[in-house]
Write a protein that holds these residues in place. Structure first.
Motif, mmCIF file in Angstrom:
data_model
loop_
_atom_site.group_PDB
_atom_site.id
_atom_site.type_symbol
_atom_site.label_atom_id
_atom_site.label_comp_id
_atom_site.label_asym_id
_atom_site.label_seq_id
_atom_site.Cartn_x
_atom_site.Cartn_y
_atom_site.Cartn_z
ATOM 1 N N UNK A 145 21.881 39.796 29.385
ATOM 2 C CA UNK A 145 22.717 40.866 29.942
ATOM 3 C C UNK A 145 22.642 40.898 31.465
ATOM 4 N N UNK A 146 21.441 40.742 32.002
ATOM 5 C CA UNK A 146 21.286 40.727 33.461
ATOM 6 C C UNK A 146 22.018 39.531 34.054
ATOM 7 N N UNK A 147 21.906 38.379 33.419
ATOM 8 C CA UNK A 147 22.601 37.187 33.885
ATOM 9 C C UNK A 147 24.120 37.377 33.836
ATOM 10 N N UNK A 148 24.613 37.956 32.760
ATOM 11 C CA UNK A 148 26.049 38.183 32.620
ATOM 12 C C UNK A 148 26.567 39.117 33.711
ATOM 13 N N UNK A 149 25.894 40.240 33.935
ATOM 14 C CA UNK A 149 26.347 41.179 34.953
ATOM 15 C C UNK A 149 26.228 40.588 36.357
ATOM 16 N N UNK A 150 25.220 39.760 36.584
ATOM 17 C CA UNK A 150 25.083 39.114 37.886
ATOM 18 C C UNK A 150 26.232 38.146 38.144
ATOM 19 N N UNK A 151 26.573 37.359 37.144
ATOM 20 C CA UNK A 151 27.670 36.406 37.306
ATOM 21 C C UNK A 151 29.011 37.113 37.478
ATOM 22 N N UNK A 152 29.206 38.208 36.749
ATOM 23 C CA UNK A 152 30.458 38.957 36.898
ATOM 24 C C UNK A 152 30.569 39.576 38.285
ATOM 25 N N UNK A 153 29.471 40.086 38.803
ATOM 26 C CA UNK A 153 29.530 40.696 40.127
ATOM 27 C C UNK A 153 29.736 39.639 41.207
ATOM 28 N N UNK A 154 29.187 38.438 41.029
ATOM 29 C CA UNK A 154 29.396 37.371 42.013
ATOM 30 C C UNK A 154 30.841 36.896 42.026
ATOM 31 N N UNK A 155 31.467 36.844 40.862
ATOM 32 C CA UNK A 155 32.849 36.369 40.822
ATOM 33 C C UNK A 155 33.797 37.373 41.457
ATOM 34 N N UNK A 156 33.526 38.658 41.341
ATOM 35 C CA UNK A 156 34.389 39.647 41.974
ATOM 36 C C UNK A 156 34.084 39.792 43.454
ATOM 37 N N UNK A 157 32.883 39.450 43.871
ATOM 38 C CA UNK A 157 32.515 39.555 45.275
ATOM 39 C C UNK A 157 33.287 38.546 46.124
ATOM 40 N N UNK A 158 33.572 37.389 45.580
ATOM 41 C CA UNK A 158 34.218 36.334 46.346
ATOM 42 C C UNK A 158 35.721 36.453 46.453
ATOM 43 N N UNK A 159 36.309 37.484 45.879
ATOM 44 C CA UNK A 159 37.762 37.612 45.913
ATOM 45 C C UNK A 159 38.182 38.594 47.003
ATOM 46 N N UNK A 160 39.260 38.251 47.652
ATOM 47 C CA UNK A 160 39.823 39.091 48.701
ATOM 48 C C UNK A 160 41.308 39.214 48.432
ATOM 49 N N UNK A 161 41.828 40.422 48.470
ATOM 50 C CA UNK A 161 43.240 40.629 48.184
ATOM 51 C C UNK A 161 43.944 41.066 49.460
ATOM 52 N N UNK A 162 44.981 40.331 49.786
ATOM 53 C CA UNK A 162 45.815 40.661 50.944
ATOM 54 C C UNK A 162 47.190 41.003 50.404
ATOM 55 N N UNK A 163 47.689 42.152 50.831
ATOM 56 C CA UNK A 163 48.996 42.573 50.344
ATOM 57 C C UNK A 163 49.907 42.835 51.537
ATOM 58 N N UNK A 164 51.106 42.335 51.453
ATOM 59 C CA UNK A 164 52.063 42.545 52.534
ATOM 60 C C UNK A 164 53.254 41.621 52.400
ATOM 61 N N UNK A 165 54.092 41.633 53.425
ATOM 62 C CA UNK A 165 55.301 40.822 53.424
ATOM 63 C C UNK A 165 55.342 40.025 54.724
ATOM 64 N N UNK A 166 55.587 38.721 54.604
ATOM 65 C CA UNK A 166 55.700 37.858 55.785
ATOM 66 C C UNK A 166 57.183 37.726 56.112
ATOM 67 N N UNK A 167 57.507 38.114 57.323
ATOM 68 C CA UNK A 167 58.923 38.070 57.737
ATOM 69 C C UNK A 167 59.079 37.267 59.022
ATOM 70 N N UNK A 168 60.295 36.820 59.232
ATOM 71 C CA UNK A 168 60.648 36.112 60.463
ATOM 72 C C UNK A 168 60.660 37.130 61.603
ATOM 73 N N UNK A 169 60.077 36.759 62.729
ATOM 74 C CA UNK A 169 59.967 37.683 63.853
ATOM 75 C C UNK A 169 61.331 38.019 64.458
ATOM 76 N N UNK A 170 62.254 37.076 64.454
ATOM 77 C CA UNK A 170 63.563 37.319 65.098
ATOM 78 C C UNK A 170 64.546 38.023 64.165
ATOM 79 N N UNK A 171 64.664 37.531 62.933
ATOM 80 C CA UNK A 171 65.695 38.061 62.030
ATOM 81 C C UNK A 171 65.160 39.133 61.079
ATOM 82 N N UNK A 172 63.863 39.131 60.817
ATOM 83 C CA UNK A 172 63.305 40.096 59.866
ATOM 84 C C UNK A 172 63.455 39.676 58.420
#
Length: 80
Positions: A37-64
């Motif tokens: 159980x300790x090993x399972x929870x440790x591995x689950x926490x390590x896998x979520x620690x390495x993720x980063x979520x970026x949310x947004x929209x990439x647009x052209x600077x001139x035209x939008x």
């Protein structure tokens, strides 16, 4: 003092051995379960620690207009 043969008659070696073996097997199974159980929870926490979520929209600077399939790189880290 009782006779030694009477003491041996009341002494059931097989039952006592079975009792102590069962007790050690149960404690080993509990230890193994806790470890897994300790090993399972440790591995689950390590896998979520390495993720980063970026949310947004990439647009052209001139035209939008939105830029499809654009890559985003954050300076100072190797994610992107």
């Amino acid at each position: 003092m009782p006779h030694p043969e009477l003491l041996l008659a009341n002494f059931d070696l097989q039952a006592i051995t079975y009792y102590f073996c069962q007790k050690s097997i149960n404690s080993f199974q509990k230890l193994k379960t806790r470890f897994l159980l300790i090993l399972l929870f440790s591995l689950l926490s390590l896998s979520t620690y390495g993720q980063l979520k970026i949310k947004g929209k990439v647009t052209d600077a001139e035209t939008g207009d939105p830029i499809p399939f654009a890559s985003v790189v954050m300076q100072g880290i190797s994610i992107g």
